[in-house]
Structures are given as C-alpha cells and as structure tokens.
Design a protein around this motif. Structure first.
Motif, PDB file in Angstrom:
ATOM      1  N   GLY A  48       0.732  -1.238   0.010  1.00  0.00           N
ATOM      2  CA  GLY A  48      -0.065   0.046   0.162  1.00  0.00           C
ATOM      3  C   GLY A  48       0.861   1.254   0.095  1.00  0.00           C
ATOM      4  O   GLY A  48       2.262   1.152   0.116  1.00  0.00           O
ATOM      5  N   GLY A  49       0.299   2.229  -0.016  1.00  0.00           N
ATOM      6  CA  GLY A  49       0.877   3.685  -0.070  1.00  0.00           C
ATOM      7  C   GLY A  49       0.076   4.777  -0.846  1.00  0.00           C
ATOM      8  O   GLY A  49      -0.929   4.610  -0.973  1.00  0.00           O
ATOM      9  N   LEU A  50       0.697   5.743  -1.073  1.00  0.00           N
ATOM     10  CA  LEU A  50       0.171   6.946  -1.954  1.00  0.00           C
ATOM     11  C   LEU A  50       0.470   6.964  -3.284  1.00  0.00           C
ATOM     12  O   LEU A  50       1.539   6.846  -3.691  1.00  0.00           O
ATOM     13  N   VAL A  51      -0.474   7.057  -4.255  1.00  0.00           N
ATOM     14  CA  VAL A  51      -0.290   7.052  -5.572  1.00  0.00           C
ATOM     15  C   VAL A  51      -1.236   8.295  -5.929  1.00  0.00           C
ATOM     16  O   VAL A  51      -2.424   8.608  -5.725  1.00  0.00           O
ATOM     17  N   GLN A  52      -0.838   8.679  -7.192  1.00  0.00           N
ATOM     18  CA  GLN A  52      -1.545   9.572  -7.824  1.00  0.00           C
ATOM     19  C   GLN A  52      -2.419   9.107  -8.817  1.00  0.00           C
ATOM     20  O   GLN A  52      -2.691   7.985  -9.045  1.00  0.00           O
ATOM     21  N   PRO A  53      -3.592   9.987  -8.948  1.00  0.00           N
ATOM     22  CA  PRO A  53      -4.810   9.150  -9.779  1.00  0.00           C
ATOM     23  C   PRO A  53      -4.383   8.894 -11.057  1.00  0.00           C
ATOM     24  O   PRO A  53      -3.275   9.358 -11.683  1.00  0.00           O
ATOM     25  N   GLY A  54      -4.763   7.600 -11.467  1.00  0.00           N
ATOM     26  CA  GLY A  54      -4.377   7.053 -12.790  1.00  0.00           C
ATOM     27  C   GLY A  54      -3.252   6.168 -12.626  1.00  0.00           C
ATOM     28  O   GLY A  54      -2.793   5.295 -13.631  1.00  0.00           O
ATOM     29  N   GLY A  55      -2.644   6.154 -11.516  1.00  0.00           N
ATOM     30  CA  GLY A  55      -1.405   5.312 -11.044  1.00  0.00           C
ATOM     31  C   GLY A  55      -1.938   3.631 -10.910  1.00  0.00           C
ATOM     32  O   GLY A  55      -2.895   3.486 -10.934  1.00  0.00           O
ATOM     33  N   SER A  56      -0.983   3.087 -10.495  1.00  0.00           N
ATOM     34  CA  SER A  56      -1.001   1.494 -10.323  1.00  0.00           C
ATOM     35  C   SER A  56      -0.340   1.372  -8.827  1.00  0.00           C
ATOM     36  O   SER A  56       0.763   1.824  -8.540  1.00  0.00           O
ATOM     37  N   LEU A  57      -0.723   0.222  -8.212  1.00  0.00           N
ATOM     38  CA  LEU A  57      -0.365  -0.266  -7.126  1.00  0.00           C
ATOM     39  C   LEU A  57      -0.461  -1.878  -7.208  1.00  0.00           C
ATOM     40  O   LEU A  57      -1.347  -2.358  -7.729  1.00  0.00           O
ATOM     41  N   ARG A  58       0.446  -2.735  -6.747  1.00  0.00           N
ATOM     42  CA  ARG A  58       0.349  -3.994  -6.404  1.00  0.00           C
ATOM     43  C   ARG A  58       0.490  -4.364  -4.869  1.00  0.00           C
ATOM     44  O   ARG A  58       1.353  -4.192  -4.474  1.00  0.00           O
ATOM     45  N   LEU A  59      -0.742  -4.995  -4.391  1.00  0.00           N
ATOM     46  CA  LEU A  59      -0.665  -5.527  -3.090  1.00  0.00           C
ATOM     47  C   LEU A  59      -0.371  -6.712  -2.961  1.00  0.00           C
ATOM     48  O   LEU A  59      -0.762  -7.786  -3.983  1.00  0.00           O
ATOM     49  N   SER A  60       0.265  -7.286  -1.859  1.00  0.00           N
ATOM     50  CA  SER A  60       0.593  -8.709  -1.678  1.00  0.00           C
ATOM     51  C   SER A  60       0.108  -9.012  -0.392  1.00  0.00           C
ATOM     52  O   SER A  60      -0.034  -8.244   0.530  1.00  0.00           O
ATOM     53  N   CYS A  61      -0.350 -10.310  -0.127  1.00  0.00           N
ATOM     54  CA  CYS A  61      -0.695 -10.845   1.219  1.00  0.00           C
ATOM     55  C   CYS A  61      -0.047 -12.243   1.448  1.00  0.00           C
ATOM     56  O   CYS A  61      -0.342 -13.033   0.702  1.00  0.00           O
ATOM     57  N   ALA A  62       0.988 -12.076   2.313  1.00  0.00           N
ATOM     58  CA  ALA A  62       1.738 -13.433   2.431  1.00  0.00           C
ATOM     59  C   ALA A  62       0.799 -14.132   3.777  1.00  0.00           C
ATOM     60  O   ALA A  62       0.703 -13.564   4.797  1.00  0.00           O
ATOM     61  N   ALA A  63       0.614 -15.287   3.422  1.00  0.00           N
ATOM     62  CA  ALA A  63      -0.144 -16.310   4.533  1.00  0.00           C
ATOM     63  C   ALA A  63       0.724 -17.214   5.292  1.00  0.00           C
ATOM     64  O   ALA A  63       1.860 -17.837   4.489  1.00  0.00           O
ATOM     65  N   SER A  64       0.371 -17.708   6.167  1.00  0.00           N
ATOM     66  CA  SER A  64       1.018 -18.629   6.984  1.00  0.00           C
ATOM     67  C   SER A  64       0.211 -19.151   7.987  1.00  0.00           C
ATOM     68  O   SER A  64      -0.683 -18.669   8.455  1.00  0.00           O
ATOM     69  N   GLY A  65       0.438 -20.428   8.413  1.00  0.00           N
ATOM     70  CA  GLY A  65      -0.143 -21.222   9.572  1.00  0.00           C
ATOM     71  C   GLY A  65      -1.464 -21.834   9.185  1.00  0.00           C
ATOM     72  O   GLY A  65      -2.258 -22.456  10.037  1.00  0.00           O
ATOM     73  N   PHE A  66      -1.580 -22.055   7.921  1.00  0.00           N
ATOM     74  CA  PHE A  66      -2.812 -22.738   7.269  1.00  0.00           C
ATOM     75  C   PHE A  66      -2.535 -23.244   6.108  1.00  0.00           C
ATOM     76  O   PHE A  66      -1.443 -22.812   5.436  1.00  0.00           O
ATOM     77  N   THR A  67      -3.214 -24.224   5.497  1.00  0.00           N
ATOM     78  CA  THR A  67      -3.119 -24.768   4.188  1.00  0.00           C
ATOM     79  C   THR A  67      -3.641 -23.861   2.995  1.00  0.00           C
ATOM     80  O   THR A  67      -4.703 -23.836   2.713  1.00  0.00           O
ATOM     81  N   PHE A  68      -2.948 -22.863   2.735  1.00  0.00           N
ATOM     82  CA  PHE A  68      -3.231 -21.796   1.703  1.00  0.00           C
ATOM     83  C   PHE A  68      -4.201 -22.260   0.676  1.00  0.00           C
ATOM     84  O   PHE A  68      -4.905 -21.624   0.133  1.00  0.00           O
ATOM     85  N   SER A  69      -3.578 -23.237   0.031  1.00  0.00           N
ATOM     86  CA  SER A  69      -4.257 -23.771  -1.294  1.00  0.00           C
ATOM     87  C   SER A  69      -5.722 -24.237  -1.115  1.00  0.00           C
ATOM     88  O   SER A  69      -6.446 -24.411  -1.806  1.00  0.00           O
ATOM     89  N   SER A  70      -6.218 -24.515   0.309  1.00  0.00           N
ATOM     90  CA  SER A  70      -7.270 -24.950   0.409  1.00  0.00           C
ATOM     91  C   SER A  70      -8.271 -23.974   0.949  1.00  0.00           C
ATOM     92  O   SER A  70      -9.555 -24.004   0.893  1.00  0.00           O
TER      93      SER A  70
END
Length: 125
Positions: A8-30
C-alpha cells in the motif's frame, strides 16, 4: 495464523499499485482468498476473490477491468494488481482467507476465516 499485507501507499490518480498478502499457519491452497476494502465512514466491501484452486476469480462489478487478483500457492501469497486508481479507491485494503466446513479423517471441521491487519491505499494528487 498470519496474513500480512504489503504494497500500500500513496499514488496519484491514474497510477497503479500491487498489493501482496503473505499467508502462514494454514493450508493456503485450500482457502478462498479475497481482498476487501474499507473507506472512511463506509462499510467493508469485497473487492475480489480467488477460489481455493485459483481456477475462478470474482470481482466487484465496479472494479472489473481495473483490478486483478492472483495467487501463487507455491509462495502462499495472494496479490491484487490495481490499475487506473482513482481517489474513490482510497481505503484500507484487507486480505481475507476463508474455508467452508469440510470432512477430515477425524470428522467435520467447521468453517475457518482469517483477516490481515490491512494496508492503507491513498489515491491523491
């Protein structure tokens, strides 16, 4: 169990961002993985969902074509690519993991749901 959002962060209108979410502690694929967002004074709303196998994705109608959810089960990570961002996209974005009840070797396991702590996205000039 942990869901840790980043990107996340500050971006100007028309811009792009890529969010990531790293998971742990459970069977992610399920788990179905989703992104939600909550703007100030508004209710939390679903942005996009990726099914547990990653074969299907769903989006809020208003966001189709601008946002793309993807997941990498080998990295236990889900992403949200956001393009053509507008000020109305300003919100805290949350990662969500959900699994419906299922039968295991020892019986019925109830539904599970987990949330990340959120990452702020601000779209402003």
């Amino acid at each position: 169990v942990q869901l840790v959002e980043s990107g996340g962060g500050l971006v100007q209108p028309g811009g792009s961002l890529r969010l990531s979410c790293a998971a742990s502690g459970f069977t992610f694929s399920s788990y179905a993985m989703s992104w939600y967002r909550q703007a100030p004074g508004k209710e939390r709303e679903v942005v996009a969902t990726s099914t547990s196998g990653g074969g299907r994705t769903n989006y809020a109608d208003s966001l189709k074509g601008r946002f793309t959810i993807s997941r990498d089960n080998s990295k236990n990570t889900v992403y949200l690519q956001m393009n053509s961002l507008q000020p109305e996209d300003t919100a805290v974005y949350y990662c969500n993991a959900k699994r419906t009840a299922y039968w295991s070797g020892s019986g019925l396991v109830g539904p599970k749901e987990y949330w990340g702590q959120g990452t702020q996205v601000t779209v402003s000039s």
